[in-house]
Enzyme design. Structure first.
Site, PDB file in Angstrom:
ATOM      1  N   TYR A   1     -11.787  -3.428  22.790  1.00 18.72           N
ATOM      2  CA  TYR A   1     -11.722  -2.964  21.391  1.00 18.72           C
ATOM      3  C   TYR A   1     -12.430  -1.617  21.261  1.00 18.72           C
ATOM      4  CZ  TYR A   1     -12.632  -3.018  16.305  1.00 18.72           C
ATOM      5  OH  TYR A   1     -12.712  -2.698  14.964  1.00 18.72           O
ATOM      6  N   ALA A   2     -13.637  -1.543  21.844  1.00 18.09           N
ATOM      7  CA  ALA A   2     -14.420  -0.302  21.771  1.00 18.09           C
ATOM      8  C   ALA A   2     -13.656   0.859  22.398  1.00 18.09           C
ATOM      9  CB  ALA A   2     -15.760  -0.497  22.481  1.00 18.09           C
TER      10      ALA A   2
ATOM     11  N   LYS B   1     -11.015   2.019  20.024  1.00 20.41           N
ATOM     12  CA  LYS B   1     -11.555   2.719  18.847  1.00 20.41           C
ATOM     13  C   LYS B   1     -12.092   4.099  19.232  1.00 20.41           C
ATOM     14  CE  LYS B   1     -10.326  -0.017  15.818  1.00 20.41           C
ATOM     15  NZ  LYS B   1      -9.616   0.347  14.604  1.00 20.41           N
TER      16      LYS B   1
END
Ligand code: NDP
Length: 263
Positions: free
Chosen positions: A154-155, A158
């Site tokens: 996810y990081a 993003k």
């Protein structure tokens, strides 16, 4: 606030619930025509009806280039143009790195990163034709100011959004198209599972403002970056997190609270 948005058209992806639904409602309250996008038509229609006015629903998966082109075509057909794109659709299933599959990683980057690219690309013909546009990406503090175990994929997605944003801002500047991002911290949404409550409590006691941002707070940040008034801002991030990502250590908050006579 931002009366200049009256009559403008906005597309909001991932608007069937949570932050996207709040952004769609805020944009409509500012006088914009809003295309509410989610994967299922029924879900998009429910939110469009809730919002009322000229809002309408459209079913599209942000990972599908043809669906993104159809989304942009629908906005132009229904409202005449596209002034604002809010690329909000995102997923965040958790997986630790040693258990993460290649499919987990691909699914995350497909929706969060490739979906951002495809939704932006689809809106460019309309924005370039009118020589103006506002693109607001909904990123996260995860991957951009900090990290969290179980969210490496996810990081990465993003952080990738911000790399895309910075180059896009330069590439699209000649058409007066701005590209910016709102970075939320933990946001209490309707769909936040009850099991997160203790975690949320801990986060808010760590935040400079002793509260987490609400959906409305995120929507107000997005509205500002979408406004005519934000016309000189491009390639930038706006962190809306109640000061969650600010303290350099827990004692920074403890000392500030003690000095203010609060616990
Ligand atoms: P929700 O899970 O509540 O909503 C996600 C939205 O994205 C839904 O409307 C969903 O629609 C849509 N969506 C998911 N996959 C797709 C797809 N492939 N194509 C089109 N739409 C899709 O998430 P939040 O509101 O919590 O999060 C919204 C954004 O904010 C995300 O980008 C997230 O990373 C970011 N964010 C959220 C935080 C939080 O605390 N909630 C914190 C920081 C950032 P449907 O399933 O109906 O198709």
């Amino acid at each position: 606030m931002f009366a200049s948005m009256q009559g403008c058209t906005a597309i909001v992806t991932g608007a069937s619930r949570g932050i996207g639904r709040g952004i769609a409602a805020r944009f409509a309250a500012a006088g914009m025509h809003v295309l509410v996008v989610a994967r299922r038509q029924d879900d998009a229609d429910v939110v469009a009806r809730e919002i009322g006015g000229t809002a309408s629903g459209f079913a599209a998966d942000v990972t599908d280039p043809a669906a993104m082109r159809a989304m942009a075509a629908a906005a132009r057909a229904r409202y005449g143009t596209i002034d604002v794109l809010c690329a909000n659709a995102g997923i965040f299933p958790r997986a630790r790195i040693d258990e993460m599959t290649a499919q987990d990683f691909d699914a995350m980057t497909d929706v969060n990163l490739k979906g951002t690219f495809l939704s932006v690309q689809a809106c460019l013909p309309a924005m370039k034709a009118q020589r103006q546009g506002r693109i607001v990406i909904i990123g996260s503090i995860t991957g951009t100011t900090g990290g969290y175990p179980g969210y490496a994929h996810y990081a990465a997605s993003k952080a990738g959004q911000l790399g895309f944003m910075r180059s896009a801002a330069i590439e699209l500047g000649p058409w007066d198209i701005t590209v910016n991002a709102v970075l939320p911290g933990n946001v209490q949404t309707d769909d936040q599972p009850a099991s997160k409550t203790a975690y949320q409590q801990k986060k808010l006691t760590m935040s400079a403002l002793r509260r987490l941002a609400t959906v409305e707070d995120i929507a107000n940040g997005a509205l500002f970056l979408a406004s005519r008034e934000a016309g000189a801002i491009t390639g930038q991030t706006l962190i809306v997190d109640g000061g969650q990502s600010l303290p350099e250590s827990p004692s920074a908050i403890d000392e500030a609270m003690a000095a203010a006579g609060r616990d």
